[in-house]
Write a protein that holds these residues in place. Sequence first.
Motif, PDB file in Angstrom:
ATOM      1  N   LEU A  37       0.821  -1.290  -0.166  1.00 54.41           N
ATOM      2  CA  LEU A  37      -0.276  -0.030  -0.074  1.00 54.41           C
ATOM      3  C   LEU A  37       0.999   1.373  -0.015  1.00 54.41           C
ATOM      4  CD1 LEU A  37      -2.528  -0.926   2.871  1.00 54.41           C
ATOM      5  CD2 LEU A  37      -2.705  -1.452   0.259  1.00 54.41           C
ATOM      6  N   GLU A  38       0.559   2.411  -0.546  1.00 58.41           N
ATOM      7  CA  GLU A  38       0.944   3.652  -0.248  1.00 58.41           C
ATOM      8  C   GLU A  38       0.958   4.108   0.978  1.00 58.41           C
ATOM      9  OE1 GLU A  38      -0.962   6.478  -3.256  1.00 58.41           O
ATOM     10  OE2 GLU A  38      -2.641   6.414  -1.795  1.00 58.41           O
ATOM     11  N   ASN A  39       2.026   4.760   1.394  1.00 65.22           N
ATOM     12  CA  ASN A  39       2.221   4.988   2.903  1.00 65.22           C
ATOM     13  C   ASN A  39       3.200   6.055   3.129  1.00 65.22           C
ATOM     14  OD1 ASN A  39       1.675   4.373   5.794  1.00 65.22           O
ATOM     15  ND2 ASN A  39       3.765   3.995   5.793  1.00 65.22           N
ATOM     16  N   SER A  40       2.865   6.812   4.103  1.00 61.45           N
ATOM     17  CA  SER A  40       3.885   8.157   4.478  1.00 61.45           C
ATOM     18  C   SER A  40       3.829   8.016   5.986  1.00 61.45           C
ATOM     19  CB  SER A  40       3.556   9.303   3.912  1.00 61.45           C
ATOM     20  OG  SER A  40       2.140   9.783   4.270  1.00 61.45           O
ATOM     21  N   LEU A  41       3.103   7.172   6.490  1.00 62.16           N
ATOM     22  CA  LEU A  41       2.820   7.034   8.287  1.00 62.16           C
ATOM     23  C   LEU A  41       4.256   6.443   8.438  1.00 62.16           C
ATOM     24  CD1 LEU A  41      -0.892   5.514   8.306  1.00 62.16           C
ATOM     25  CD2 LEU A  41      -0.045   8.166   8.655  1.00 62.16           C
ATOM     26  N   GLY A  91      -4.691  -0.565  -7.340  1.00 67.78           N
ATOM     27  CA  GLY A  91      -5.431   0.793  -7.755  1.00 67.78           C
ATOM     28  C   GLY A  91      -6.499   0.799  -6.987  1.00 67.78           C
ATOM     29  N   ASP A  92      -7.121  -0.178  -6.134  1.00 66.67           N
ATOM     30  CA  ASP A  92      -8.057  -0.161  -5.143  1.00 66.67           C
ATOM     31  C   ASP A  92      -7.754   0.549  -3.886  1.00 66.67           C
ATOM     32  OD1 ASP A  92     -10.016  -1.279  -6.799  1.00 66.67           O
ATOM     33  OD2 ASP A  92      -9.922  -3.094  -5.854  1.00 66.67           O
ATOM     34  N   THR A  93      -8.515   0.926  -2.950  1.00 61.55           N
ATOM     35  CA  THR A  93      -8.175   1.845  -1.748  1.00 61.55           C
ATOM     36  C   THR A  93      -8.707   0.841  -0.343  1.00 61.55           C
ATOM     37  OG1 THR A  93      -8.397   3.873  -2.940  1.00 61.55           O
ATOM     38  CG2 THR A  93      -8.535   3.952  -0.299  1.00 61.55           C
ATOM     39  N   ILE A  94      -7.639   0.977   0.301  1.00 60.27           N
ATOM     40  CA  ILE A  94      -7.939   0.094   1.648  1.00 60.27           C
ATOM     41  C   ILE A  94      -7.494   1.160   2.767  1.00 60.27           C
ATOM     42  CG2 ILE A  94      -6.909  -1.723   3.456  1.00 60.27           C
ATOM     43  CD1 ILE A  94      -5.953  -3.299   0.886  1.00 60.27           C
ATOM     44  N   PHE A  95      -8.369   1.427   3.620  1.00 61.28           N
ATOM     45  CA  PHE A  95      -8.124   2.272   4.742  1.00 61.28           C
ATOM     46  C   PHE A  95      -7.478   1.798   5.934  1.00 61.28           C
ATOM     47  CE2 PHE A  95     -11.684   3.995   2.407  1.00 61.28           C
ATOM     48  CZ  PHE A  95     -11.742   5.162   2.841  1.00 61.28           C
ATOM     49  N   MET A  96      -6.614   2.617   6.539  1.00 63.58           N
ATOM     50  CA  MET A  96      -5.408   2.194   7.426  1.00 63.58           C
ATOM     51  C   MET A  96      -5.158   3.344   8.520  1.00 63.58           C
ATOM     52  SD  MET A  96      -1.527   1.032   6.201  1.00 63.58           S
ATOM     53  CE  MET A  96      -1.174   2.693   5.524  1.00 63.58           C
ATOM     54  N   ARG A  97      -4.908   2.556   9.538  1.00 61.68           N
ATOM     55  CA  ARG A  97      -4.569   3.589  10.586  1.00 61.68           C
ATOM     56  C   ARG A  97      -3.421   3.092  11.514  1.00 61.68           C
ATOM     57  NH1 ARG A  97      -7.375   2.209  15.635  1.00 61.68           N
ATOM     58  NH2 ARG A  97      -9.054   0.679  15.299  1.00 61.68           N
ATOM     59  N   GLY A  98      -2.744   3.911  12.390  1.00 59.61           N
ATOM     60  CA  GLY A  98      -1.629   3.408  12.953  1.00 59.61           C
ATOM     61  C   GLY A  98      -0.119   4.196  12.682  1.00 59.61           C
ATOM     62  N   ALA A  99       1.215   3.579  12.865  1.00 58.77           N
ATOM     63  CA  ALA A  99       1.196   2.099  13.324  1.00 58.77           C
ATOM     64  C   ALA A  99       1.010   2.414  14.898  1.00 58.77           C
ATOM     65  CB  ALA A  99       2.595   1.911  13.041  1.00 58.77           C
ATOM     66  N   TYR A 100       0.744   0.894  15.572  1.00 61.38           N
ATOM     67  CA  TYR A 100       0.527   0.928  16.888  1.00 61.38           C
ATOM     68  C   TYR A 100       1.406  -0.162  17.641  1.00 61.38           C
ATOM     69  CZ  TYR A 100      -4.158   3.134  15.783  1.00 61.38           C
ATOM     70  OH  TYR A 100      -4.916   3.875  15.227  1.00 61.38           O
ATOM     71  N   GLY A 101       1.588   0.258  18.905  1.00 60.82           N
ATOM     72  CA  GLY A 101       2.332  -0.803  19.655  1.00 60.82           C
ATOM     73  C   GLY A 101       3.816  -0.390  19.922  1.00 60.82           C
ATOM     74  N   HIS A 102       4.401  -1.155  20.703  1.00 63.09           N
ATOM     75  CA  HIS A 102       5.772  -1.248  20.625  1.00 63.09           C
ATOM     76  C   HIS A 102       6.521  -2.273  19.726  1.00 63.09           C
ATOM     77  CE1 HIS A 102       6.451   1.468  24.155  1.00 63.09           C
ATOM     78  NE2 HIS A 102       5.379   0.771  24.736  1.00 63.09           N
ATOM     79  N   GLY A 103       7.653  -2.108  18.967  1.00 61.29           N
ATOM     80  CA  GLY A 103       8.207  -2.930  18.033  1.00 61.29           C
ATOM     81  C   GLY A 103       9.286  -3.676  18.734  1.00 61.29           C
ATOM     82  N   TRP A 104      10.185  -3.986  17.821  1.00 60.63           N
ATOM     83  CA  TRP A 104      11.416  -4.823  18.449  1.00 60.63           C
ATOM     84  C   TRP A 104      12.233  -3.929  18.925  1.00 60.63           C
ATOM     85  CZ3 TRP A 104      10.330  -9.573  19.019  1.00 60.63           C
ATOM     86  CH2 TRP A 104       9.459 -10.296  17.795  1.00 60.63           C
ATOM     87  N   PRO A 105      13.215  -4.387  20.183  1.00 61.19           N
ATOM     88  CA  PRO A 105      14.047  -3.305  20.915  1.00 61.19           C
ATOM     89  C   PRO A 105      15.362  -3.435  20.133  1.00 61.19           C
ATOM     90  CG  PRO A 105      13.872  -5.370  21.953  1.00 61.19           C
ATOM     91  CD  PRO A 105      12.852  -5.245  20.781  1.00 61.19           C
ATOM     92  N   LEU A 106      15.426  -2.668  18.823  1.00 61.26           N
ATOM     93  CA  LEU A 106      16.905  -2.698  18.214  1.00 61.26           C
ATOM     94  C   LEU A 106      18.050  -2.268  18.995  1.00 61.26           C
ATOM     95  CD1 LEU A 106      15.472  -1.457  14.764  1.00 61.26           C
ATOM     96  CD2 LEU A 106      15.950  -3.526  15.335  1.00 61.26           C
TER      97      LEU A 106
END
Length: 275
Positions: A37-41, A91-106
């Motif tokens: 998906l296209e994304n800038s979040l 080309g279709d559109t999906i709705f999205m929100r986030g990102a959420y939560g804690h990720g890997w502790p790099l």
Amino acid sequence: MSNTAVAPEKVVNPVRPTGHKILEIIKETKTEWTFRLENSLPIQDGQFMQLSIPRVGEAPISVSGYGPGYCDFTIRNVGKVTKELFSMKKGDTIFMRGAYGHGWPLENFAGKNMLIVAGGTGVAPIKTLVSKLCQNPENYGEIYLILGFKDSESILFRETLTKWQQTPHFHVVYTLDNEEYLDWETGLVTKFIPNVPFADFNDKYECVVVGPPVMMRFATMSLGENGVPDEKIWVSYERNMSCGIGKCGHCRIDSTYVCVDGPVFNYSEAKNLQD
């Protein structure tokens, strides 16, 4: 005293989704596809997003890849929302929100030897992490991967798996539960954990385990039997994550909200998260 009116601050709704176009669909297996998906979040490795289709529903999905202008979700067709997703096209559109939560502790992984054990669709949440280790080998020690799938028809990310296999300092075991397959091992991932040279790491290592609950249970048990302390094990949990911000309570276990406090947990904490 000034009479100049001050505009009120714009209130951002943390659970309001926005539309994102499908850039590409990669059919990994018959039942698991990767949607780009296209994304800038902003995204951190190990986080998840809420994907939704109006009048159908919403589902939490781990991020399996991201880069400039896009993010990937590797999805299994198992429910109402995912069934509708699998009917969509580029080309279709999906709705999205986030990102959420804690990720890997790099920051905890820097300079360490790493063992990553994952099974089935559990390979998706660790894909960006392993790719980061692959791209920056100078920041880590030896990397051990033990990845398992049910059979040859359920193998995900084939090109990426080959790349990891050819990466210096990567020690790779790919295995199928009950099938003999060219250049692959046969057996559960737990079969290969005792082969990891933990004693040679001089206590300078970390472990990651992701997969179905039963697999995670026995993999963490095997790590303990091989002398790995709980504090050196990291896991990613999934649990009815709905709002993503710790308000709805669907993912709550005692005082822990998996969507906010996780989905990545240190096992010293995660082992106590039981209903």
